[in-house]
Design an enzyme around this catalytic site. Sequence first.
Site, PDB file in Angstrom:
ATOM      1  CG  HIS A 235      18.061  -0.057  12.411  1.00  0.00           C
ATOM      2  ND1 HIS A 235      18.504  -1.321  12.744  1.00  0.00           N
ATOM      3  CD2 HIS A 235      18.060  -0.020  11.063  1.00  0.00           C
ATOM      4  CE1 HIS A 235      18.755  -1.998  11.650  1.00  0.00           C
ATOM      5  NE2 HIS A 235      18.499  -1.229  10.609  1.00  0.00           N
ATOM      6  CG  ASP A 236      15.119   0.941   8.165  1.00  0.00           C
ATOM      7  OD1 ASP A 236      15.865   0.115   8.717  1.00  0.00           O
ATOM      8  OD2 ASP A 236      15.280   1.313   6.979  1.00  0.00           O
TER       9      ASP A 236
END
Length: 490
Positions: A235-236
């Site tokens: 997840h960025d």
Amino acid sequence: MTKSYVAVDIGASSGRLMLGTIESKKLQLKEMYRFKNGFTMENGHDRWNIDSIIHEIFLGLEKIKAAGYEDVVLGIDTWAVDYVLVGMDGKKIQDPISYRDARTKDAMKELTSDLPKSYIYKKTGIQFLNFNTLYQLYEESKDDLEKTDKIMMIPDYIGYVLTGNAVTEVTNASTTQMLNLREGLFDKNLLDKVNVSQDQFPRLVESGTILGNIRHKWHKEFDLPETEVVTVATHDTASAVLGAPGENDHWAYLSSGTWSLLGTELNVPENGEMAFKENYTNEWGAYGTYRFLKNIMGLWMIQCVKRELNDEYSFSDLAELAQQVKPFQQFMDVNDERFTNPGSMIQEIQTYCKETEQTVPETPGELAMAIYSNLALYYANEIQKLDKILGYKLESLNIVGGGSNVKLLNQLTSTLSNIEVYAGPGEATAIGNLIVQMITKNDINNIADGRKMIHDSFEIKTFKPESDKYGNTLQRYQEFLENKGRVTVQ
């Protein structure tokens, strides 16, 4: 020999491949390839062209090999909540639908009429957003679900195509609102509610798991370096938080990009009554941490305005024009759903101001200042809430991502929040991605050493509060939000 690492960092509007190396105990970062991204209408829904994204990754790797890098380690991070349905033949059933698609407009309301929000929050600790995977699956085609062998989050699917190995990485999986905080697994009751089963998700793995090498068949099609894939914090936002240096014990972060993610890093989740009431989330982080945060509409608003102005102005141009405008000429609830995916962001902002009987921003500078000043107000409001929920005062705010370069926004946030702001690094997501790879390959001992190296490698700018400059503006804004826009700005 110095190892070469590649961060594949893909956002809603663009993707890039960033090369990372350690030289003289400092992290060196170089952009090697960039490509455009976006969703388009296909088969009645806004969808991501996932094959095109993967093709661009291969083109980027070809560029890296052409630059002389024969052997690399690679990690992939993207946005959260979206997924790919994979059939029994191991191929995608359709292109994945974007979280901004309208299909989930009423899904949360319908699902939570049967399963109360308090029940779901106690299980998952995840905030309620109408595009969470839980609600996307609730609206998913029953025919497609029946054909589905595996459900894969976007970065996990990309890793699967590259290596042939399927996993579900926990930082992204937690955003689905289907992981049980206590059990550490997908919650059976929630899965039943959306007609999917545990065995449709590949095995859960932690950040830093080695996934495997890029498959031989891709080397036949593209001129690629030897590439080992590590499942990073996919997840960025999880990667961005890892890329934030953190200045003291009680520090908050603001990952400022298309979305603004404001919160702090905890070792134990906080899913009590106050956190539930304020809709704070406990997304899983790397190395046993939790990202206790709030999703806030971010630079998406200014991105839309820039695009509608035919890209005549750069982001720095718009920030400069905004500085010539008096702030707080209008109040806006930037988290209002009407700003999620409007036909015209400029018209939506102007209509909102007319409906609430406020000054209507007309010029590019006025529009930019309306956005930046209201983002800063929203941040300040949420920092006050964070202090109350946590039971202690946060001492500093580390802003990372593209928004860390907007001096106007940083200073407004520092002053309104009465908190010292450290801005940078701008490339925190790619940096966090690289740090996990480097820890996995034993080039860095742990995340504490990684954050120290980040602090020593990149310029971090400091913004201090300008005391009492805006009087009771924040208080009036809070009244505006509480009264749902019925307080006229003075």
